[in-house]
Design an enzyme around this catalytic site. Structure first.
Site, PDB file in Angstrom:
ATOM      1  N   HIS A 121      -8.013  -4.975  -1.061  1.00 36.11           N
ATOM      2  CA  HIS A 121      -6.822  -4.308  -0.555  1.00 36.11           C
ATOM      3  C   HIS A 121      -6.495  -4.854   0.839  1.00 36.11           C
ATOM      4  CE1 HIS A 121      -3.958  -0.985  -0.701  1.00 36.11           C
ATOM      5  NE2 HIS A 121      -4.190  -0.806   0.596  1.00 36.11           N
TER       6      HIS A 121
ATOM      7  N   ASP B  46      -9.567  -4.095  -5.661  1.00 33.10           N
ATOM      8  CA  ASP B  46      -8.906  -2.982  -4.991  1.00 33.10           C
ATOM      9  C   ASP B  46      -9.009  -1.721  -5.854  1.00 33.10           C
ATOM     10  OD1 ASP B  46      -7.137  -1.262  -3.711  1.00 33.10           O
ATOM     11  OD2 ASP B  46      -5.480  -2.693  -3.683  1.00 33.10           O
TER      12      ASP B  46
ATOM     13  N   SER C 148       0.837  -1.192   0.000  1.00 32.58           N
ATOM     14  CA  SER C 148       0.000   0.000   0.000  1.00 32.58           C
ATOM     15  C   SER C 148       0.878   1.250   0.000  1.00 32.58           C
ATOM     16  CB  SER C 148      -0.964  -0.052   1.183  1.00 32.58           C
ATOM     17  OG  SER C 148      -1.978   0.904   1.059  1.00 32.58           O
TER      18      SER C 148
END
Length: 320
Positions: free
Chosen positions: A284, A254, A159
């Protein structure tokens, strides 16, 4: 599209445990950080007996960076993976990513250095990026002390940490090192284009929304000028030539899916070796669901295999 069954079980369990904190939208900064810690606590496990874990610090002018060190029991200097945690640039920590980074060490055989960097909004860009690169340089410089092979270092992150890992490869290229064997980017944040197809149409992710990402990037990049900086947003770097081989692990549901796919295209076009894997029915942050989903476990071990190959490591005798 329906979630993978293990992902659905993870979502249900997490939502039940977090209650009103499950959705990022209305949370304060303090609540957002507490939510990250509570989410991580749901999956923590005792380490296997053959993994040594300790904390140390990188001491820099005006600050110290916590580094959690994971060493599989093995002889001689080990290859190293410098890991940058996620958390929307505002939350997350090595403690909060403990299961992921311990798993990475156990299933690659590499020494993993999980780095805590300064976080936004108190410390916007370039602070987190500077810390990430300082940590990478420290790992290479202190290789003898750490017991690592400085010629076999990879950088990885998920991320927001994927952003920082990608930036480290650009900085290492432009500043003459350290030499990197691989970059592993796990559902990374690489741009600030909120009008990609995955942002506009991929609205099925259980925990990450377009609005939440807008808040995160505004915290990280409060000045519009920084959005033209390729170290802040690696998608926008002037050149992507001369970078280490990349492994991108993405999720089909995501909002950040297109960040990863487009970056892979840029890396390939610039002549870099790239592997991309897109988890089906994944959201995610899906690595946290590895114990509940056989599909996630497969995705994770495929990434570990790629890292082992890049770092010239055999398959470990035991998995965890």
């Amino acid at each position: 599209m329906a979630y993978d069954p293990g992902i659905q079980a993870y979502v249900d369990r997490t939502r039940n445990a977090l209650g009103d904190m499950a959705d990022l939208g209305a949370l304060t900064l303090t609540q957002r950080r507490a939510r990250a810690d509570r989410t991580a606590a749901l999956i923590n496990e005792p380490y296997p007996a053959w993994l040594e874990v300790n904390d140390t610090y990188i001491v820099l002018t005006g600050r110290e960076l916590l580094v959690r060190v994971y060493r599989p029991r093995a002889q001689g200097p080990l290859p190293a993976i410098v890991y940058l945690h996620g958390g929307s640039f505002m939350a997350g920590s090595p403690q909060g990513h403990d299961f992921i980074t311990a798993s990475l060490a156990c299933n690659t055989g590499a020494l993993v250095l999980s780095v805590h960097y300064r976080r936004a909004p108190e410390n916007p860009y370039p602070a987190p990026t500077d810390d990430a690169y300082e940590a990478l340089c420290w790992a290479a410089r202190e290789a003898d002390l750490l017991g690592i092979d400085p010629t076999r270092i990879a950088v990885a992150g998920d991320s927001a940490g994927g952003n920082l890992a990608a930036a480290c490869t650009l900085l290492a290229r432009d500043r003459g090192g350290p030499h990197l064997r691989m970059q592993a980017l796990i559902y990374p944040t690489l741009d600030a284009d909120f009008d990609t197809p995955s942002y506009l149409h991929n609205t099925e992710d259980a925990f990450l929304t377009r609005d939440a990402m807008r808040v995160a990037l505004e915290a990280f990049l409060p000045s519009a000028d920084t959005r033209h900086d390729g170290y802040a947003l690696p998608m926008r770097a002037e050149s992507h030539t001369g970078l280490p081989p990349a492994y991108l692990l993405l999720a089909d549901q995501d909002p950040l899916l297109d960040d990863g796919k487009r970056y892979a295209e840029k890396l390939r076009a610039a002549g870099n070796p790239v592997q991309v894997s897109v988890g089906t029915g994944m959201i995610h942050g899906f690595l946290r669901a590895r114990r509940l989903s056989a599909a996630v476990d497969t995705e994770f071990h495929q990434m570990c295999a790629a890292l082992r190959q890049a770092l010239a490591l055999p398959e470990p005798a035991e998995r965890w």
